[in-house]
Write a protein that holds these residues in place. Structure first.
Motif, PDB file in Angstrom:
ATOM      1  N   THR A 164       0.827  -1.201   0.000  1.00  0.00           N
ATOM      2  CA  THR A 164       0.000   0.000   0.000  1.00  0.00           C
ATOM      3  C   THR A 164       0.864   1.254   0.000  1.00  0.00           C
ATOM      4  N   GLY A 165       0.304   2.307  -0.477  1.00  0.00           N
ATOM      5  CA  GLY A 165       1.012   3.585  -0.513  1.00  0.00           C
ATOM      6  C   GLY A 165       0.144   4.621  -1.189  1.00  0.00           C
ATOM      7  N   ARG A 166       0.641   5.794  -1.307  1.00  0.00           N
ATOM      8  CA  ARG A 166      -0.103   6.868  -1.954  1.00  0.00           C
ATOM      9  C   ARG A 166      -0.073   6.684  -3.472  1.00  0.00           C
ATOM     10  N   GLY A 167      -1.149   7.064  -4.088  1.00  0.00           N
ATOM     11  CA  GLY A 167      -1.206   6.976  -5.534  1.00  0.00           C
ATOM     12  C   GLY A 167      -1.330   5.550  -6.025  1.00  0.00           C
ATOM     13  N   CYS A 168      -0.449   5.176  -6.946  1.00  0.00           N
ATOM     14  CA  CYS A 168      -0.527   3.855  -7.582  1.00  0.00           C
ATOM     15  C   CYS A 168      -0.228   2.755  -6.573  1.00  0.00           C
ATOM     16  N   ARG A 169      -1.033   1.714  -6.609  1.00  0.00           N
ATOM     17  CA  ARG A 169      -0.820   0.563  -5.725  1.00  0.00           C
ATOM     18  C   ARG A 169       0.095  -0.444  -6.407  1.00  0.00           C
ATOM     19  N   THR A 170       0.803  -1.205  -5.592  1.00  0.00           N
ATOM     20  CA  THR A 170       1.737  -2.201  -6.100  1.00  0.00           C
ATOM     21  C   THR A 170       1.458  -3.534  -5.439  1.00  0.00           C
ATOM     22  N   ALA A 171       1.529  -4.594  -6.228  1.00  0.00           N
ATOM     23  CA  ALA A 171       1.350  -5.941  -5.708  1.00  0.00           C
ATOM     24  C   ALA A 171       2.569  -6.774  -6.072  1.00  0.00           C
ATOM     25  N   GLU A 172       2.952  -7.626  -5.151  1.00  0.00           N
ATOM     26  CA  GLU A 172       4.097  -8.512  -5.377  1.00  0.00           C
ATOM     27  C   GLU A 172       3.599  -9.953  -5.434  1.00  0.00           C
ATOM     28  N   ILE A 173       3.885 -10.638  -6.536  1.00  0.00           N
ATOM     29  CA  ILE A 173       3.476 -12.025  -6.712  1.00  0.00           C
ATOM     30  C   ILE A 173       4.704 -12.914  -6.546  1.00  0.00           C
ATOM     31  N   ALA A 174       4.552 -13.957  -5.737  1.00  0.00           N
ATOM     32  CA  ALA A 174       5.673 -14.863  -5.505  1.00  0.00           C
ATOM     33  C   ALA A 174       5.222 -16.305  -5.705  1.00  0.00           C
ATOM     34  N   TRP A 175       6.062 -17.091  -6.371  1.00  0.00           N
ATOM     35  CA  TRP A 175       5.783 -18.511  -6.545  1.00  0.00           C
ATOM     36  C   TRP A 175       7.089 -19.258  -6.769  1.00  0.00           C
ATOM     37  N   ASP A 176       7.025 -20.542  -6.511  1.00  0.00           N
ATOM     38  CA  ASP A 176       8.179 -21.416  -6.703  1.00  0.00           C
ATOM     39  C   ASP A 176       8.077 -22.044  -8.089  1.00  0.00           C
ATOM     40  N   PRO A 177       9.183 -22.305  -8.739  1.00  0.00           N
ATOM     41  CA  PRO A 177       9.111 -22.957 -10.062  1.00  0.00           C
ATOM     42  C   PRO A 177       8.313 -24.250 -10.058  1.00  0.00           C
ATOM     43  N   SER A 178       8.297 -24.958  -8.920  1.00  0.00           N
ATOM     44  CA  SER A 178       7.524 -26.201  -8.848  1.00  0.00           C
ATOM     45  C   SER A 178       6.021 -25.925  -8.908  1.00  0.00           C
ATOM     46  N   ASP A 179       5.598 -24.687  -8.609  1.00  0.00           N
ATOM     47  CA  ASP A 179       4.175 -24.322  -8.700  1.00  0.00           C
ATOM     48  C   ASP A 179       3.755 -24.068 -10.142  1.00  0.00           C
ATOM     49  N   ASP A 180       4.726 -23.900 -11.028  1.00  0.00           N
ATOM     50  CA  ASP A 180       4.438 -23.529 -12.409  1.00  0.00           C
ATOM     51  C   ASP A 180       5.354 -24.298 -13.362  1.00  0.00           C
ATOM     52  N   PRO A 181       5.245 -25.640 -13.365  1.00  0.00           N
ATOM     53  CA  PRO A 181       6.189 -26.449 -14.152  1.00  0.00           C
ATOM     54  C   PRO A 181       6.141 -26.174 -15.648  1.00  0.00           C
ATOM     55  N   ASP A 182       4.981 -25.748 -16.167  1.00  0.00           N
ATOM     56  CA  ASP A 182       4.857 -25.491 -17.607  1.00  0.00           C
ATOM     57  C   ASP A 182       5.042 -24.016 -17.963  1.00  0.00           C
ATOM     58  N   GLY A 183       5.278 -23.177 -16.957  1.00  0.00           N
ATOM     59  CA  GLY A 183       5.562 -21.771 -17.226  1.00  0.00           C
ATOM     60  C   GLY A 183       4.364 -20.904 -17.550  1.00  0.00           C
ATOM     61  N   TRP A 184       3.158 -21.338 -17.147  1.00  0.00           N
ATOM     62  CA  TRP A 184       1.967 -20.546 -17.463  1.00  0.00           C
ATOM     63  C   TRP A 184       1.949 -19.220 -16.709  1.00  0.00           C
ATOM     64  N   ILE A 185       2.371 -19.231 -15.450  1.00  0.00           N
ATOM     65  CA  ILE A 185       2.389 -17.979 -14.677  1.00  0.00           C
ATOM     66  C   ILE A 185       3.441 -17.038 -15.251  1.00  0.00           C
ATOM     67  N   ASP A 186       4.603 -17.588 -15.577  1.00  0.00           N
ATOM     68  CA  ASP A 186       5.651 -16.769 -16.214  1.00  0.00           C
ATOM     69  C   ASP A 186       5.118 -16.099 -17.476  1.00  0.00           C
ATOM     70  N   GLU A 187       4.457 -16.898 -18.311  1.00  0.00           N
ATOM     71  CA  GLU A 187       3.952 -16.378 -19.579  1.00  0.00           C
ATOM     72  C   GLU A 187       2.895 -15.298 -19.370  1.00  0.00           C
ATOM     73  N   ALA A 188       2.012 -15.519 -18.376  1.00  0.00           N
ATOM     74  CA  ALA A 188       0.944 -14.543 -18.121  1.00  0.00           C
ATOM     75  C   ALA A 188       1.512 -13.204 -17.662  1.00  0.00           C
ATOM     76  N   CYS A 189       2.588 -13.247 -16.890  1.00  0.00           N
ATOM     77  CA  CYS A 189       3.193 -12.009 -16.394  1.00  0.00           C
ATOM     78  C   CYS A 189       4.028 -11.327 -17.479  1.00  0.00           C
ATOM     79  N   MET A 190       4.841 -12.085 -18.175  1.00  0.00           N
ATOM     80  CA  MET A 190       5.769 -11.518 -19.144  1.00  0.00           C
ATOM     81  C   MET A 190       5.070 -11.007 -20.399  1.00  0.00           C
TER      82      MET A 190
END
Length: 206
Positions: free
Chosen positions: A9-35
């Motif tokens: 949280t903060g003033r103005g634009c909000r920021t979110a941090e997403i964290a995951w382990d490579p074992s949670d995304d073996p096929d890279g779907w989360i990587d692809e969605a973010c990139m």
């Protein structure tokens, strides 16, 4: 849940941090969605129920946003179907319960059956087993046996209750019949043919 989202949280634009382990995304779907900014397009659509933000975009930008949102929606439908398979084959939930969980309507069991079939087909296409594991099958059989035992016990209780009710009804009928019998009373002393004498009244019920 292994994937985490932390709001900063903060003033103005909000920021979110997403964290995951490579074992949670073996096929890279989360990587692809973010990139690829697909996740960004989806989040933008989530916060824009009426689609007003697309009005200021060019036609090409609007098409790009809609394409990413639609592709993500189709992807999540496939994930939902896979989860229906897990609900049914791993956790042993009934179709009625799954329909309530997924669609919020217990009567839509045929719809979740279609999802289940789609999920199985997707698993087969990826080389996964389409049948429950041995442990899952044993657990489902045990649950079925417990249900059958409870059903048998309930049936026995019903039969006992019916038998007791019938016996009580018969006793009531017999009591009523005896109450309605005619009675004749012979008074005085009676002398038997062998010479004995009986004193007092004798009642004859018929």
């Amino acid at each position: 849940m292994a994937v985490t989202v932390k709001m900063i949280t903060g003033r103005g634009c909000r920021t979110a941090e997403i964290a995951w382990d490579p074992s949670d995304d073996p096929d890279g779907w989360i990587d692809e969605a973010c990139m690829s900014d697909r996740l960004a397009y989806v989040l933008q659509a989530l916060g824009d129920p009426g689609g007003e933000q697309l009005w200021a975009e060019s036609a090409a930008s609007a098409r790009q946003a809609s394409r990413n949102t639609a592709e993500f929606l189709q992807l999540m439908k496939r994930r939902r179907d896979a989860q229906v398979v897990v609900y049914r084959d791993v956790h042993g939930l009934s179709w009625r319960t799954i329909a309530d969980v997924v669609l919020g309507d217990e009567s839509k069991q045929s719809s979740v059956r279609v999802m289940y079939a789609s999920g199985l087909a997707a698993r087969a296409g990826r080389g996964f087993s389409t049948t429950p594991s041995k442990e899952t099958s044993v657990a489902r059989n045990q649950k079925s046996q417990k249900s059958q035992t409870a059903s048998d016990a309930a049936g026995a209780d019903m039969r006992d209750a019916a038998y007791n009710g019938a016996m009580n009804a018969q006793r009531t009928k017999d009591d009523a019949a005896r109450a309605g019998q005619s009675k004749t009373t012979v008074t005085g002393d009676r002398h038997g043919v062998t010479g004995g004498t009986v004193h007092g009244d004798i009642n004859f019920n018929f």
